[in-house]
Design a protein around this motif. Sequence first.
Motif, mmCIF file in Angstrom:
data_model
loop_
_atom_site.group_PDB
_atom_site.id
_atom_site.type_symbol
_atom_site.label_atom_id
_atom_site.label_comp_id
_atom_site.label_asym_id
_atom_site.label_seq_id
_atom_site.Cartn_x
_atom_site.Cartn_y
_atom_site.Cartn_z
ATOM 1 N N ASP A 68 0.832 -1.205 0.000
ATOM 2 C CA ASP A 68 0.000 0.000 0.000
ATOM 3 C C ASP A 68 0.864 1.253 0.000
ATOM 4 N N GLU A 69 0.440 2.250 -0.776
ATOM 5 C CA GLU A 69 1.162 3.516 -0.813
ATOM 6 C C GLU A 69 0.874 4.319 0.449
ATOM 7 N N PRO A 70 1.868 5.038 0.960
ATOM 8 C CA PRO A 70 1.620 5.960 2.080
ATOM 9 C C PRO A 70 0.662 7.061 1.630
ATOM 10 N N ASP A 71 -0.016 7.673 2.587
ATOM 11 C CA ASP A 71 -0.989 8.718 2.264
ATOM 12 C C ASP A 71 -0.361 9.895 1.529
ATOM 13 N N TRP A 72 0.903 10.210 1.858
ATOM 14 C CA TRP A 72 1.512 11.372 1.227
ATOM 15 C C TRP A 72 1.721 11.184 -0.277
ATOM 16 N N VAL A 73 1.792 9.951 -0.730
ATOM 17 C CA VAL A 73 1.973 9.707 -2.166
ATOM 18 C C VAL A 73 0.726 10.152 -2.928
ATOM 19 N N ALA A 74 -0.434 9.844 -2.388
ATOM 20 C CA ALA A 74 -1.683 10.280 -3.013
ATOM 21 C C ALA A 74 -1.760 11.803 -3.044
ATOM 22 N N THR A 75 -1.288 12.434 -1.971
ATOM 23 C CA THR A 75 -1.267 13.891 -1.922
ATOM 24 C C THR A 75 -0.355 14.453 -3.001
ATOM 25 N N GLU A 76 0.803 13.812 -3.203
ATOM 26 C CA GLU A 76 1.737 14.275 -4.233
ATOM 27 C C GLU A 76 1.164 14.101 -5.637
ATOM 28 N N ARG A 77 0.371 13.065 -5.840
ATOM 29 C CA ARG A 77 -0.272 12.894 -7.148
ATOM 30 C C ARG A 77 -1.219 14.072 -7.409
ATOM 31 N N GLU A 78 -1.941 14.482 -6.373
ATOM 32 C CA GLU A 78 -2.832 15.634 -6.511
ATOM 33 C C GLU A 78 -2.036 16.914 -6.735
ATOM 34 N N GLN A 79 -0.931 17.040 -6.029
ATOM 35 C CA GLN A 79 -0.073 18.221 -6.194
ATOM 36 C C GLN A 79 0.423 18.331 -7.632
ATOM 37 N N PHE A 80 0.800 17.198 -8.202
ATOM 38 C CA PHE A 80 1.290 17.198 -9.577
ATOM 39 C C PHE A 80 0.202 17.673 -10.534
ATOM 40 N N SER A 81 -0.988 17.115 -10.390
ATOM 41 C CA SER A 81 -2.077 17.432 -11.312
ATOM 42 C C SER A 81 -2.599 18.856 -11.146
ATOM 43 N N GLU A 82 -2.653 19.314 -9.888
ATOM 44 C CA GLU A 82 -3.278 20.607 -9.621
ATOM 45 C C GLU A 82 -2.310 21.778 -9.672
ATOM 46 N N PHE A 83 -1.038 21.547 -9.291
ATOM 47 C CA PHE A 83 -0.113 22.666 -9.164
ATOM 48 C C PHE A 83 1.163 22.542 -9.991
ATOM 49 N N ARG A 84 1.752 21.348 -10.047
ATOM 50 C CA ARG A 84 3.015 21.200 -10.774
ATOM 51 C C ARG A 84 2.807 21.337 -12.285
ATOM 52 N N ASP A 85 1.825 20.596 -12.801
ATOM 53 C CA ASP A 85 1.538 20.578 -14.242
ATOM 54 C C ASP A 85 0.607 21.749 -14.573
ATOM 55 N N LYS A 86 1.189 22.917 -14.699
ATOM 56 C CA LYS A 86 0.384 24.139 -14.841
ATOM 57 C C LYS A 86 -0.423 24.188 -16.136
ATOM 58 N N ASN A 87 0.115 23.678 -17.231
ATOM 59 C CA ASN A 87 -0.619 23.732 -18.505
ATOM 60 C C ASN A 87 -1.468 22.482 -18.752
ATOM 61 N N LYS A 88 -1.502 21.577 -17.766
ATOM 62 C CA LYS A 88 -2.390 20.399 -17.786
ATOM 63 C C LYS A 88 -2.163 19.497 -19.006
ATOM 64 N N ASP A 89 -0.891 19.339 -19.380
ATOM 65 C CA ASP A 89 -0.598 18.431 -20.495
ATOM 66 C C ASP A 89 -0.074 17.088 -20.016
ATOM 67 N N GLY A 90 -0.126 16.861 -18.690
ATOM 68 C CA GLY A 90 0.268 15.573 -18.136
ATOM 69 C C GLY A 90 1.744 15.422 -17.848
ATOM 70 N N LYS A 91 2.506 16.496 -17.971
ATOM 71 C CA LYS A 91 3.951 16.412 -17.729
ATOM 72 C C LYS A 91 4.483 17.798 -17.374
ATOM 73 N N MET A 92 5.678 17.814 -16.773
ATOM 74 C CA MET A 92 6.319 19.079 -16.422
ATOM 75 C C MET A 92 7.436 19.384 -17.406
ATOM 76 N N ASP A 93 7.421 20.605 -17.951
ATOM 77 C CA ASP A 93 8.519 21.048 -18.798
ATOM 78 C C ASP A 93 9.560 21.764 -17.939
#
Length: 315
Positions: A225-250
């Motif tokens: 099982d993944e720790p809870d913080w991993v799920a939080t990081e997935r949300e962080q990636f989608s909501e804040f890291r990937d600003k242009n919402k193309d599924g990846k960070m440039d």
Amino acid sequence: MEIRPLLMCFALCVVYATSKPTEKKDRTHHDPMLSSKEHDDADNFEYDHDAFLGEAEAKTFDDLTPEESKDRLGKIVDKIDADQDGFVTEAELKAWIKKAQKKYIYENVDRQWNDFDLNNDGMISWDEYKNVTYGTYLEDPEPDDGYNYKQMMARDERRFQMADKNGDHIADKEEFTAFLHPEEYDHMKEIVVMETMEDIDKNGDGFIDLDEYIGDMYNHEDEMDEPDWVATEREQFSEFRDKNKDGKMDREETMDWILPADYDHAEAEAKHLVYESDSNKDGKLAKEEILNKYDLFVGSQATDFGEALVRHDEF
């Protein structure tokens, strides 16, 4: 020959990533606070003392008379006045505060300096660094530990060249500090982002996707099982890291992640000190204006760090 600092750092990062699967690895570099004390000039100037001299050094204050404090502060002011025009500007004060806060970094560089400056000329050439760091490793085409030392050396050389502002393939102490601690220098931010992306971008497409992002900070092979913080990081990636919402960070998105534009505490403190001390309101501080407010800068005390900077001219 023993593994040198950057090589050791690389090895430790590998161990870290594989031996602690549930512990989060954070690549983000935040601008640190100047002091743990509350900034309340109505009560005391402890925050300003920590900011001006460094919190660790502020703890080593020895009681001095006002005259002794002013004398030592005057010597420090001469160091802050970089262009020696008789005034301390906000920019010079900001640079000093940043330098005081980075004392631990300069001490780290000092500890390593003699190991690399083989000819004792007060400079470190790329050849000196290369020979000390890699030495006989390059003679073995297939080392037992599996590291590609030639690839690692090429990466170090690229960073060394970026730190070497005048392009002479020789680093003075400030350039060598930028080489060892690139995240602390604006002109080195590009190399920090480049190296980070190279580390995380496993498929080599020039971007960091979600799986690569999570994989860099979490090794799930030995866990159900993944720790809870991993799920939080997935949300962080989608909501804040990937600003242009193309599924990846440039590159730009990666820089925003690892080198965020935080509040500049040193700049804010420099503005505050100038505002409080600039009696004639000309936007800069004469030595007399600073000494008149010595209680704001150092109280009735001064630090060993201030004295050390009076004695040494490396930085």
